[in-house]
Design a protein around this motif. Sequence first.
Motif, PDB file in Angstrom:
ATOM      1  N   GLY A 236       0.833  -1.260   0.193  1.00  0.00           N
ATOM      2  CA  GLY A 236       0.521   0.195  -0.145  1.00  0.00           C
ATOM      3  C   GLY A 236       0.815   1.114  -0.071  1.00  0.00           C
ATOM      4  O   GLY A 236      -0.047   2.488  -0.552  1.00  0.00           O
ATOM      5  N   SER A 237       2.260   1.163   0.223  1.00  0.00           N
ATOM      6  CA  SER A 237       2.971   2.095  -0.010  1.00  0.00           C
ATOM      7  C   SER A 237       3.228   2.562  -1.316  1.00  0.00           C
ATOM      8  O   SER A 237       3.602   2.246  -2.245  1.00  0.00           O
ATOM      9  CB  SER A 237       4.520   2.022   1.103  1.00  0.00           C
ATOM     10  N   GLU A 238       3.641   4.439  -1.279  1.00  0.00           N
ATOM     11  CA  GLU A 238       3.992   4.281  -2.538  1.00  0.00           C
ATOM     12  C   GLU A 238       5.553   4.714  -2.391  1.00  0.00           C
ATOM     13  O   GLU A 238       6.719   4.883  -3.530  1.00  0.00           O
ATOM     14  CB  GLU A 238       3.900   6.169  -2.662  1.00  0.00           C
ATOM     15  N   LEU A 239       6.462   4.104  -2.114  1.00  0.00           N
ATOM     16  CA  LEU A 239       7.807   4.488  -1.075  1.00  0.00           C
ATOM     17  C   LEU A 239       8.393   2.616  -1.816  1.00  0.00           C
ATOM     18  O   LEU A 239       8.151   2.079  -1.324  1.00  0.00           O
ATOM     19  CB  LEU A 239       8.190   4.387  -0.078  1.00  0.00           C
ATOM     20  N   ILE A 240       9.452   3.005  -2.608  1.00  0.00           N
ATOM     21  CA  ILE A 240       9.932   2.029  -2.794  1.00  0.00           C
ATOM     22  C   ILE A 240      12.005   2.202  -2.388  1.00  0.00           C
ATOM     23  O   ILE A 240      12.183   3.373  -2.817  1.00  0.00           O
ATOM     24  CB  ILE A 240      10.358   1.678  -4.356  1.00  0.00           C
ATOM     25  N   ARG A 241      11.772   1.251  -1.666  1.00  0.00           N
ATOM     26  CA  ARG A 241      13.890   1.169  -1.529  1.00  0.00           C
ATOM     27  C   ARG A 241      14.492   0.008  -2.196  1.00  0.00           C
ATOM     28  O   ARG A 241      14.201  -0.790  -2.305  1.00  0.00           O
ATOM     29  CB  ARG A 241      13.320   0.404  -0.163  1.00  0.00           C
ATOM     30  N   ARG A 242      15.547   1.128  -3.121  1.00  0.00           N
ATOM     31  CA  ARG A 242      16.602  -0.402  -3.244  1.00  0.00           C
ATOM     32  C   ARG A 242      17.397  -0.018  -2.425  1.00  0.00           C
ATOM     33  O   ARG A 242      18.353   0.614  -2.039  1.00  0.00           O
ATOM     34  CB  ARG A 242      16.898   0.204  -4.661  1.00  0.00           C
ATOM     35  N   SER A 243      18.357  -1.315  -2.479  1.00  0.00           N
ATOM     36  CA  SER A 243      19.895  -1.323  -2.046  1.00  0.00           C
ATOM     37  C   SER A 243      20.183  -2.734  -2.526  1.00  0.00           C
ATOM     38  O   SER A 243      20.419  -3.264  -3.266  1.00  0.00           O
ATOM     39  CB  SER A 243      19.621  -1.880  -0.311  1.00  0.00           C
ATOM     40  N   LYS A 244      21.706  -2.251  -2.922  1.00  0.00           N
ATOM     41  CA  LYS A 244      22.933  -3.864  -3.154  1.00  0.00           C
ATOM     42  C   LYS A 244      24.326  -3.746  -1.975  1.00  0.00           C
ATOM     43  O   LYS A 244      24.281  -3.127  -1.268  1.00  0.00           O
ATOM     44  CB  LYS A 244      23.713  -2.871  -4.234  1.00  0.00           C
ATOM     45  N   LEU A 245      23.541  -5.247  -1.638  1.00  0.00           N
ATOM     46  CA  LEU A 245      24.757  -5.725  -0.475  1.00  0.00           C
ATOM     47  C   LEU A 245      26.151  -6.659  -1.788  1.00  0.00           C
ATOM     48  O   LEU A 245      25.514  -7.626  -2.436  1.00  0.00           O
ATOM     49  CB  LEU A 245      24.486  -6.895   0.399  1.00  0.00           C
ATOM     50  N   HIS A 246      27.062  -6.059  -1.860  1.00  0.00           N
ATOM     51  CA  HIS A 246      28.225  -5.860  -2.379  1.00  0.00           C
ATOM     52  C   HIS A 246      29.563  -7.699  -1.425  1.00  0.00           C
ATOM     53  O   HIS A 246      29.357  -6.534  -0.324  1.00  0.00           O
ATOM     54  CB  HIS A 246      29.197  -5.398  -2.761  1.00  0.00           C
TER      55      HIS A 246
END
Length: 451
Positions: A236-246
């Motif tokens: 239901g949220s408009e926020l997207i979180r993106r991350s990378k684990l190297h």
Amino acid sequence: MAAVQHNGIKVFLRIKPTKRPSGFIHVDDEEPERLEFEIPQDVASGYVSNTRSNYKFRFNGIIGESAKQEDVFDRVARDAALNSLEGFNATVFAYGQTGSGKTFTITGGAERYVDRGIIPRALSMIFTEVEKRSDVQVLVHISYLEIYNESGYDLLDPSHESKGLEELPKVTMMEDEDGNVHLRNLSVHPVTSEEDALNLLFVGDTNRAISETPMNLASSRSHCIFTISLEMRQQGSELIRRSKLHLVDLAGSERVHKTHSSGQLLREAQAINSSLHFLEMVIVALHERKTKGRQHIPYRNSMLTNVLRDSLGGNCKTSMIATISAERSNTEESVATCRFAQRVALVENDALVNEELDPSMVIKKLKAEVASLREELAFLKGERRADDGPSGHRIDSLERKRLQTIIQDWVQHGPIPEESKYEDEAKNEREAMLQPGPLTFERIHACFEKK
């Protein structure tokens, strides 16, 4: 915008178990984060320096020879994996001389389940956490990059089975206007389970460049970067979180005059030492930026530093695990590794949560608002009658009468109190009566128009 967190790179030291310890290395009992080299003068003149025989170093943590793989993960990489699930970029990289245990630390051993390294344990923890967070949609993607002789290769390219390394398409780097680095010819694979991700890890490890050297029977001759990309959205949220684990396994540094390498091994060693030298140049430059105001950081000198640009002084939470051997013949390399680790600890990163609004959700919301405003404007201009419902459907007389009855009941009796004297059935019936349906402009107007 999310708050920026200023974090120094955390540095850990792992001492490889050996049956022939030199006796030169001592961990402080009172301060277990401190390590001291006490080298006899006659040995020091041959291995390190003819003027100094005592070296002291401090780390965020020292992992002794008896430590288990689970302990290593908990101390070095657990926070990095958890941070990636919160939207932070994170990196864990292993650095040390060849044969000091970097690959065992990062990937693990193949013979026993308890010998799993940081990568399989991180995958296991991430998918366990994803199952717990039922209200969050999480997409996981995997890529596996190898940097061999300063050229990039996709370890998950199926062409590895039928082509030689030089015949494979090379991974190239492209930089956009904002300075972000993009990798071309590097495949990204969606995974939905720990098993799928581990299968990709196995395929990539099978394709790595490995050679036998005088110091290591199975020496990794390339730098490898295993990347877990996450995309998370609350329902239901408009926020997207993106991350990378190297998770990075650097090729081991080696002194050619000790290994007596020649031919292909010599060329590989020169490429490895060159890229590690450029890595050290970046570390020194980042420290000078902080202390002397230096502007230029030579990331572009090598592919390794360019790919890890965010991990070194950028938007990332980074940890380093330095690996050393306690054997007498490796004393010089062990001191050099500790010195490098101390310089890395001086670097500061600026980490922030990578979140943005989902464009499709924003567009949908704006379209609804525009439709509502158009509806209201049309009514005010007299282009639509008050008894028209949404999308042009008329409100019939029964519906209008029901809406007016709701208002009259509200005016006469007021809202239903929390501790109502109504019986449950009667209360529910009245609550049902007070539901006017979708609140369009026309329906609100019909509630209050005169009879």
